[in-house]
Each structure stands twice: as C-alpha cells, then as structure tokens.
Enzyme design. Structure first.
Site, PDB file in Angstrom:
ATOM      1  N   ARG A  93      62.880  42.459   8.802  1.00 40.77           N
ATOM      2  CA  ARG A  93      61.730  43.194   8.289  1.00 40.77           C
ATOM      3  C   ARG A  93      61.001  43.969   9.382  1.00 40.77           C
ATOM      4  O   ARG A  93      60.602  45.128   9.173  1.00 40.77           O
ATOM      5  CB  ARG A  93      60.775  42.239   7.571  1.00 40.77           C
ATOM      6  CG  ARG A  93      59.477  42.868   7.059  1.00 40.77           C
ATOM      7  CD  ARG A  93      59.661  44.208   6.385  1.00 40.77           C
ATOM      8  NE  ARG A  93      60.644  44.199   5.311  1.00 40.77           N
ATOM      9  CZ  ARG A  93      61.192  45.281   4.814  1.00 40.77           C
ATOM     10  NH1 ARG A  93      60.881  46.485   5.289  1.00 40.77           N
ATOM     11  NH2 ARG A  93      62.072  45.213   3.836  1.00 40.77           N
ATOM     12  N   LYS A 128      45.501  61.261  15.626  1.00 44.66           N
ATOM     13  CA  LYS A 128      45.321  60.565  14.340  1.00 44.66           C
ATOM     14  C   LYS A 128      46.552  59.703  14.069  1.00 44.66           C
ATOM     15  O   LYS A 128      47.309  59.932  13.115  1.00 44.66           O
ATOM     16  CB  LYS A 128      45.083  61.572  13.232  1.00 44.66           C
ATOM     17  CG  LYS A 128      43.795  62.376  13.431  1.00 44.66           C
ATOM     18  CD  LYS A 128      43.637  63.452  12.378  1.00 44.66           C
ATOM     19  CE  LYS A 128      42.383  64.278  12.626  1.00 44.66           C
ATOM     20  NZ  LYS A 128      42.219  65.367  11.635  1.00 44.66           N
ATOM     21  N   LYS A 160      34.852  69.462  21.978  1.00 47.22           N
ATOM     22  CA  LYS A 160      34.679  69.776  20.557  1.00 47.22           C
ATOM     23  C   LYS A 160      33.207  70.040  20.273  1.00 47.22           C
ATOM     24  O   LYS A 160      32.360  69.980  21.164  1.00 47.22           O
ATOM     25  CB  LYS A 160      35.230  68.628  19.710  1.00 47.22           C
ATOM     26  CG  LYS A 160      36.682  68.295  20.050  1.00 47.22           C
ATOM     27  CD  LYS A 160      37.304  67.339  19.082  1.00 47.22           C
ATOM     28  CE  LYS A 160      37.728  68.055  17.832  1.00 47.22           C
ATOM     29  NZ  LYS A 160      38.528  67.179  16.931  1.00 47.22           N
ATOM     30  N   GLU A 190      36.985  73.836  21.614  1.00 46.63           N
ATOM     31  CA  GLU A 190      37.033  74.157  20.188  1.00 46.63           C
ATOM     32  C   GLU A 190      36.097  75.315  19.865  1.00 46.63           C
ATOM     33  O   GLU A 190      34.927  75.314  20.263  1.00 46.63           O
ATOM     34  CB  GLU A 190      36.639  72.932  19.379  1.00 46.63           C
ATOM     35  CG  GLU A 190      36.611  73.154  17.869  1.00 46.63           C
ATOM     36  CD  GLU A 190      36.139  71.917  17.143  1.00 46.63           C
ATOM     37  OE1 GLU A 190      36.986  71.036  16.887  1.00 46.63           O
ATOM     38  OE2 GLU A 190      34.933  71.820  16.829  1.00 46.63           O
ATOM     39  N   ASP A 212      39.244  76.330  15.036  1.00 44.56           N
ATOM     40  CA  ASP A 212      39.004  75.257  14.074  1.00 44.56           C
ATOM     41  C   ASP A 212      38.738  75.804  12.677  1.00 44.56           C
ATOM     42  O   ASP A 212      37.744  76.494  12.451  1.00 44.56           O
ATOM     43  CB  ASP A 212      37.815  74.411  14.541  1.00 44.56           C
ATOM     44  CG  ASP A 212      37.586  73.204  13.662  1.00 44.56           C
ATOM     45  OD1 ASP A 212      38.581  72.540  13.298  1.00 44.56           O
ATOM     46  OD2 ASP A 212      36.426  72.931  13.302  1.00 44.56           O
TER      47      ASP A 212
END
Length: 274
Positions: A93, A128, A160, A190, A212
């Site tokens: 598994r 992510k 950012k 960004e 963005d």
C-alpha cells in the site's frame, strides 16, 4: 533536511506490525509480483516505490520496468518485485500510494506541457504541495516535463503584495540591499498592474516579474513593455488547461500552475502476485 517521507509512510501504515500477513501468509513463502497501471499515465515515483520494498525487507529484489518520465498504458508493468511474500504485501500500500500520487502529478504536468507545445513558455510548479512530499512532487513535475519554481522560502526571493512596500524607491533599496548580501539568489516581484510592471522594470536586480491574474491582453502589453530587457515574465493565477495556451501565446517566459500539485488527483495502479 532530515524528513524522510518513506519512513513516515511505513511507520503510519505498519505501526507495530502487519497483522494480516503475519498470521495468514507463511513466513517461508517466496514469490513474485508486479505493479501495473490501470489507466494511461506518465510514470513518476518508480524509484520511490522500489525503495519502499527495500526498506520493508532488504531480501526483496525489485526491477523498474517503466522508469519515471515514460508513458504507460493500462496493463503495462511499472515495477517487478520478488522475495518473501509477507514483505511484498506489507509494503504494497505504501508503494502504491507514492506511485498513484506522483504519477498523477507527472501526468497532469505533461498535459499542460503538451498543450503549450510550439511556444517559448515553460510550465512551472509552485509551493502548493502536499506537506512532507514537496521534493517528491517537484521531481514528479520534472518527470512530466515541467520545471521547478523555488523549493522553499530559502532559495529565492518572492516579493508578493503582502511584502510589497508602497514606495517604489523603498523596494529599490530593499532589492539593492538583498543583492549585496545574496548576489546569486534570484529575485522575483509580483505585479498586479501594468503600472507596477513599468516601475519594476526600472529597478536593477529584479530577475522575474510575476504577472498576477492578468488578462492575455495585459500580458501582451507587459511583454511589449519589457522589450529587450533581460527580466523574465511569469504568468500566474487561475491558469487551466483551457486557458494555458492563450497565456503562452502572449510571449511570457514562464507559466506557474498550482494545480500541478494541489489538484492532480491520483492514477490507478495495482499489485498482483504472479
């Protein structure tokens, strides 16, 4: 980094022992098995799956039939295993879990890469990722033909909107200060508007401007503004298989796609004893 995802996977699955195999599979029974695909895919995680079997029992022998990065069809074998049947079933598994997840990342990545074929853009992943599996998932992106963005907060600057100083001159000072301390580390900033793109192009030391959630028309204008500058342009934000080619045709250099890792799903693989 000391984190070992295989050790974690085996510890959570085996715990104090595989009770089913211990009581229902004779200790002396040897055999062989194969892992095969049940749907079309791009293989990733074959080495990881083989290592799972070796960790469970060094007496197990493994042979990778279809290596990472290769396409596979239903019924085609990824991995062959031979040795104690108890150990094969104990490792089954965890090995399948790695394969189904990593192959899904590679398969989705290949779909994005194929969709923008013939353009100059490159598909990038993001941070992510599944906690604890970043290195493996980013390797799967490479197996699918994509490129890796930064691995973490430590290997590249990404300024950012939550970091961005309102004053362009303050940003210029921060970039210069960082460049003095880390001349070899990439700097990306960004931009939400074309005015910001123009401002950032005038700041020395910026390597990449992230566009963005811009429209294709805005991206094309950003490419025009960039002109002959060496600064690269990266498109980001909600890019899908339906939109990625239009984005690539704007002339941007990179397209980052969080879905490669956060929405890849899984590929169906199975183990059968021979």
């Amino acid at each position: 980094m000391s984190h070992d995802p295989i050790a974690v996977a085996l510890a959570e699955d085996i715990g104090t022992g595989d009770l089913t195999s211990l009581y229902f599979i004779p200790e002396a029974l040897n055999g062989s098995a194969r892992i095969f695909a049940k749907e079309p895919a791009i293989v990733a995680g074959a080495d990881t799956a083989a290592e799972v079997f070796r960790r469970v029992d060094p007496a197990l022998s493994t042979r990778i039939v279809t290596p990472d990065g290769q396409p596979i069809s239903p019924g085609q074998t990824v991995l062959e295993i031979s040795g104690p049947v108890r150990s094969i079933l104990t490792a089954e598994r965890a090995a399948l879990n790695f394969l189904q997840r990593l192959a899904a990342v590679a398969t989705l990545t290949r779909r994005f890469v194929d969709t923008i074929a013939g353009t100059n853009a490159l598909i990038l992943d993001t941070r992510k990722t599944t906690p604890g599996l970043r290195l493996l998932e980013k390797a799967a992106v490479r197996a699918g033909g994509g490129r890796n963005h930064r691995f973490g907060l430590y290997d590249m600057v990404m300024v950012k909107d939550n970091h961005l100083a309102a004053d362009t001159e303050a940003l210029r000072r921060h970039v210069a200060h960082f460049r003095d301390d880390h001349p070899e580390v990439g700097v990306e900033v960004e931009a939400d508007t074309l005015d910001q793109v123009s401002s950032f192009l005038a700041i020395p030391g910026i390597d990449v401007i992230l566009l963005d959630n811009m429209t294709p028309d805005q991206m094309r204008e950003a490419v025009r503004l960039r002109g002959a500058s060496a600064v690269k342009l990266e498109a980001s934000g909600g890019v899908t298989l339906a939109t990625v080619r239009d984005v690539a045709l704007t002339g941007v250099d990179f397209i980052s796609v969080g879905a490669l890792t956060h929405s890849a799903g899984s590929i169906d693989f199975s183990l059968e004893l021979l």
